[in-house]
Design an enzyme around this catalytic site. Structure first.
Site, PDB file in Angstrom:
ATOM      1  N   ASP A  31     -12.206  35.142 -35.211  1.00 21.10           N
ATOM      2  CA  ASP A  31     -11.414  33.926 -35.394  1.00 21.10           C
ATOM      3  C   ASP A  31     -12.083  32.726 -34.731  1.00 21.10           C
ATOM      4  OD1 ASP A  31      -8.680  32.528 -35.840  1.00 21.10           O
ATOM      5  OD2 ASP A  31      -9.172  32.215 -33.727  1.00 21.10           O
TER       6      ASP A  31
ATOM      7  N   GLY B 106      -9.441  27.315 -37.128  1.00 19.01           N
ATOM      8  CA  GLY B 106     -10.466  27.606 -38.117  1.00 19.01           C
ATOM      9  C   GLY B 106     -10.011  27.557 -39.565  1.00 19.01           C
ATOM     10  N   LEU B 107      -8.984  28.381 -39.912  1.00 21.07           N
ATOM     11  CA  LEU B 107      -8.586  28.437 -41.310  1.00 21.07           C
ATOM     12  C   LEU B 107      -7.989  27.120 -41.772  1.00 21.07           C
ATOM     13  CD1 LEU B 107      -7.125  31.985 -41.951  1.00 21.07           C
ATOM     14  CD2 LEU B 107      -9.034  30.831 -43.112  1.00 21.07           C
TER      15      LEU B 107
ATOM     16  N   ASP C  13       0.812  -1.216   0.000  1.00 24.39           N
ATOM     17  CA  ASP C  13       0.000   0.000   0.000  1.00 24.39           C
ATOM     18  C   ASP C  13       0.852   1.275   0.000  1.00 24.39           C
ATOM     19  OD1 ASP C  13      -1.976  -1.867   0.104  1.00 24.39           O
ATOM     20  OD2 ASP C  13      -2.964  -1.099   1.894  1.00 24.39           O
TER      21      ASP C  13
HETATM   22  S1  SF4 Z   1      -2.128  -6.963  -2.625  1.00 23.16           S
HETATM   23 FE1  SF4 Z   1      -3.492  -5.193  -2.643  1.00 23.16          FE
HETATM   24  S2  SF4 Z   1      -3.896  -4.791  -0.491  1.00 23.16           S
HETATM   25 FE2  SF4 Z   1      -2.091  -6.103  -0.579  1.00 23.16          FE
HETATM   26  S3  SF4 Z   1      -0.355  -4.735  -0.548  1.00 23.16           S
HETATM   27 FE3  SF4 Z   1      -0.822  -5.152  -2.684  1.00 23.16          FE
HETATM   28  S4  SF4 Z   1      -2.190  -3.464  -3.251  1.00 23.16           S
HETATM   29 FE4  SF4 Z   1      -2.146  -3.528  -1.027  1.00 23.16          FE
END
Ligand code: SF4
Lengths: 427, 507
Positions: B274, B409-410, B36
């Site tokens: 324009d 545009g042009l 994470d």
């Molecule tokens: S498997 Fe999912 S929850 Fe586990 S560390 Fe990896 S991202 Fe995070």
């Protein structure tokens, strides 16, 4: 046949006491391997059974890459899936059917476990068995865990390959099996070298397609091209195959030593070996020499990330003249990393695991010329005045074997060169 | 279980990290596995922050489960306090830790830390990132804001700015300046830039300016109840909305100070001849509801575009978006399924997309130009230069942003006139883009032989004629012609059918 190599150091790092750290880690989990594995195996799909976090991790790690519909996805667990495992299995079956209906090109499906699926004990092995029966013969369903509670970054590839070993066909042939995902261009170079030495047929794990003739048996000898394949090593050994220990094929020296170990195992004579390797060795040395000018006598500090740290430190120390201060690796396996540790001259601290704040303190105190670290640390350390190289690039770039040796050195040199250019411009 | 390829929002704890990273002197102790920690790179790489987010992840492993994850949390919490000495700590669980039920809030409370500890309950399996940010900010405000005397001069707080927000840094600078011109001081801007001590004195403001409802509305409501601070309802994106916002602020503050709008160029730029080529350009708009709705109004009322599609990924704000879509005569698209958005865009065949990083990729695939107007965004959408989307300078920036992807545009006329010039052709893209023009991905079959799409067959000549139409309108022409042919019961499309359809759909 290794006579051109400088002698190994009087004392290598194999006996250096390892600083074992257990604290807060700043590393990816094994799910990340999907980013390169799904490109390597062109008929495979990776279905993570996890949470929104897992989906977000994949997206953030892959964010800068190709954005078409990739061959991976996440089955995000919802509140109702947590309530009952039977329902979760039924939901998984439904999700897989939906997926396979949309992707008729898929021949192998990996159910990839995550922290949430492990914690609720959702049995993906059982699910894979059931789904294999259901979708046979078109699709083979396997499972492995890429969860962060069990795997660190590149260990995801290890878990994936280890899961494939038991279902490989049996063979009695005396064959070489090369293990570890390489970029296609590098793999072709390697096969070219082996072929020129008369070694073949060479089998690959992972193969690009499911029906490739990769098989394993008691006469199989296997060489690893990635230093993070401990479980795969064990699984192959269980099938009777024999490991050819060698330093990893990074740089001219590593590549030569790796090829030499394979050549020795397959009885290639010294003359043939020299004839095949001479020209690419010279090219590699020349290419490295250019980048090494920038790197020579500079110090380097490795944060643990991909398990590539030990072979890379060996390369930087012996071929580029750098001075490693600390070499951190998430895990150290003697059977895999031993040959590289033997070649790495004693001196640096070797650390396993991490306590990131303490390691940052050590890094700041050492003030290395170059710090190899993850994406979360690189910019903050740059802002503190350190030069950094983000480690993930080393996994996503072709860096193995002779023709990439110069590129590998240049990846490290570029950070230092850039800083020098910008400083020169402002003074 | 929901099959997901790409997501518009991360999990709720990422929202909490956005709040913690935006603030100073606050630390977040997050019970979570090692993987994470990827969230750090969102801030250090995508937003190019030069500091690590103030987050300690406990990084428990499988072997810790069942035995001592709770003590691991306590140790991490104590270490974080000792090392970083924050003024306040927020604690919570990621999706995995939620399952092991260690109760980080309860654990931290018993530790007797000498600073406020604010527990967060963010249901990972039900809610998402914006909710996480909104809820975290609310919890912090509720825990720390104290009753206090109002400032002597009329003042306000600015609410909702977070780390990783789309242009939050510059929007806040722009609006702070606008308020200053109106004679209103900013008491506290939060979460972005605030310390826990700043949060404590939020009650001193006379009212609140809510710039980002997605991440600040719950706090705004709380402050209204607790300290009698009304808050602004208009988000000042575009000239009209900025003027309406100013009126709202005048009503809340009593300010009569004149407003200098000489820097506003957008209104003249859109009226200059324009810009006539912009008239009726069909745009598809998708993003967070606040930005999508604001951009739809700018697109229709200030740029003269036609809104061909409107949607958002955050269900929480679906209701006002539905109403606006209805008013604009389009079907609202409320989804966080990227493939569904792609299908809707493909069906609508707009000439331009205003969206997030996902829609940019969709546009690239379909060969439709795209401007990014909402989070989530990539590193290239955090510009070095000052580029707000709010206030008068924001209106200027939006003009440029919405015009840049288009063929001018042009040039557009010339492409229509000389269709087969080998050097000057549509596939090269707008000439002010150099090599970065979107390249359409066409099915190879249509390049070769007459192709069957659905039940109608394109005759060879018609197919060739179709290819003479510049790619930025070709998809629409193909679709319209096929719809027209099917409506007429035709099975083949000839050149005549193509032009009959063109006349039929002439606007
Ligand atoms: S498997 Fe999912 S929850 Fe586990 S560390 Fe990896 S991202 Fe995070």
């Amino acid at each position: 046949m290794t006579e051109h190599l400088p002698p190994p150091p009087a004392t290598g790092c194999r006996a250096t006491p390892v600083l074992k750290e257990r604290g807060q880690r700043e590393v990816f989990c094994g799910l990340t391997g999907i980013i390169w594995l799904h490109r390597k195996m062109q008929d495979a799909f990776f279905l993570v059974v996890g949470s929104r976090t897992c989906a977000h991790l994949l997206q953030s790690a892959a964010g800068v890459m190709i954005f078409a519909e990739p061959r991976f996805a996440t089955a995000i667990l919802e509140e109702s899936d947590l309530a009952g495992l039977n329902d979760a299995h039924a939901e998984l079956d439904r999700t897989v059917s939906e997926l396979l209906a949309r992707r008729p090109d898929i021949r192998q499906l990996f159910l990839v476990g995550s922290c949430p699926s492990e914690v609720i004990k959702l049995d993906l092995a059982r699910a894979a068995e059931r789904l294999t029966v259901e979708h046979a013969p078109r699709v083979r369903v396997l499972n492995y865990s890429g969860s962060g509670i069990e795997t660190t970054f590149t260990q995801g590839e290890d878990a994936c390959l280890a899961a494939m070993v038991p279902v490989l066909p049996e063979t009695q042939a005396d064959e070489l099996l090369v293990v570890g995902a390489l970029p296609d261009v590098v793999e072709d170079q390697m096969l070219g070298l082996l072929d020129a030495m008369g070694i073949g047929p060479v089998r690959l794990l992972p193969a690009r397609h499911v029906d490739a003739d990769t098989a394993v048996g008691p006469n199989t000898r296997f060489a690893l091209v990635q230093p993070f394949l401990g479980d795969t090593h064990a699984a192959l050994t269980r099938r009777g195959a024999t490991h050819i220990p060698a330093p990893f094929p990074f740089g001219e020296e590593g590549t030569t030593a790796w090829l030499a170990a394979v050549a020795r195992a397959f009885g290639v004579d010294a003359e043939t070996f020299a004839r095949v390797t001479e020209a690419p060795r010279a090219r590699a040395r020349k290419a490295i020499a250019q980048a090494a000018e920038t790197l020579r006598a500079k110090s380097v500090f490795f944060f643990p990330d991909s398990q590539l740290e030990i072979p890379l430190a060996r390369f930087l120390a012996r071929e580029c003249g750098m001075e490693p201060i600390e070499v951190g690796s998430p895990y150290i396996h003697d059977a895999l990393h031993g040959p590289d540790l033997d070649l790495l001259p004693a001196g640096p601290a070797i650390s396993e695991g991490q306590d990131v704040d303490k390691q940052l303190d050590r890094c700041r105190a050492a003030a290395p010329d170059l710090t190899v670290c993850g994406l979360g640390l690189a910019n903050p350390l740059e802002a503190e005045g350190l030069s950094t190289k983000w480690a993930i690039e080393l996994v996503f770039t072709p860096v193995h074997f002779y023709e990439q040796a110069g590129d590998l050195a240049a990846l490290f040199a570029r950070s230092l060169k850039r800083r020098a250019i910008l400083q020169a411009a402002t003074t | 279980m929901k099959l997901t390829v790409w997501t518009y929002e991360g999990p709720p704890h990422v929202g909490a990290i956005r709040v913690a990273t935006a603030m100073k002197g606050l630390h977040y102790v997050l019970h979570a596995p090692q993987g994470d920690t990827y969230a750090d790179l969102l801030f250090t790489m995508i937003e190019r922050r030069d500091h690590r987010p103030p987050v300690t992840y406990t990084t428990f492993q499988a072997r810790d489960l069942g035995s001592d994850t709770a003590s691991l949390f306590r140790t991490a919490c104590q270490d974080a306090y000792d090392r970083f000495e924050p003024e306040a700590i927020i604690v919570g669980a990621s999706c995995t830790a939620e399952l092991i039920q260690d109760d980080p809030g309860g654990l931290a409370e018993t530790m007797g830390l000498p600073v406020p500890v604010i527990p967060l309950e963010l249901p990972s399996y039900q809610r998402k990132e914006a909710f996480g940010a909104d809820e975290t900010f609310y919890r912090i405000v509720r825990a720390l804001a104290q009753p206090c005397e109002k400032t002597a001069r009329v003042s306000c707080n600015i609410l909702g700015g977070t780390a990783l927000g789309f242009r939050h840094r510059d929007d806040i600078a722009e609006i702070t300046n606008l308020l200053y011109e109106l004679g209103i001081e900013v008491n506290v801007c939060a979460p972005l830039g605030a310390t826990p001590a700043d949060i404590a004195r939020m009650g001193a403001a006379h009212f609140n300016v809510l710039l980002y409802p997605e991440t600040g509305e719950t706090a705004a409501r709380h402050l209204e109840r607790a300290f009698d601070q009304p808050y602004t309802k208009t988000v000042p994106i575009g000239t009209n909305a900025t003027r309406a916002f100013v009126e709202e602020v005048r009503a809340l503050s009593g300010s009569t100070a004149p407003l200098d709008d000489r820097s506003l160029r957008q209104t003249w730029w859109t009226r200059s001849v324009d810009s006539t080529y912009l008239t009726g350009k069909r745009v598809f708009i998708f993003g967070d509801a606040t930005h999508a709705m604001a951009m739809a109004k700018v697109a229709r009322d200030e740029m003269g575009f036609e809104v061909a599609g409107l949607g958002c990924y955050n269900r929480e704000f679906a209701r006002p978006l539905r109403a606006l879509a209805k008013e604009m005569g389009v079907e609202p698209l409320i989804t966080d399924d990227y493939l569904e958005v792609e299908r809707a865009i493909e069906a609508a065949q707009p000439e331009m997309i205003l969206g997030t990083q996902m829609e940019r990729h969709i546009g690239k695939r379909l060969g439709i130009p795209c401007a990014v107007i909402s989070a989530p965004v990539h590193v290239q959408d955090f510009p070095a230069r000052y580029s707000p989307v709010m206030g008068f300078e924001g209106a200027n920036v939006l003009f440029d942003t919405l015009v840049h992807p288009l063929v001018m545009g042009l040039e557009e006329h010339l492409l229509h006139m000389f269709r087969e010039d080998f050097e000057f052709h549509d596939a090269a893209g707008p000439s002010h883009h150099g090599g970065h023009a979107p390249k359409p991905v066409e099915a190879p079959a249509t390049e070769e032989a007459p192709a069957a799409t659905g039940e109608v067959v394109w005759l060879h000549d018609a197919e060739r004629e179709l290819k003479k139409i510049p790619f930025f309108v070709r998809g629409k022409a193909r679709r319209n012609t096929e719809t027209f042919a099917m409506g007429q019961g035709l099975t083949e499309i000839s050149i005549d059918t193509l032009y009959e359809a063109k006349a039929h759909y002439a606007r």
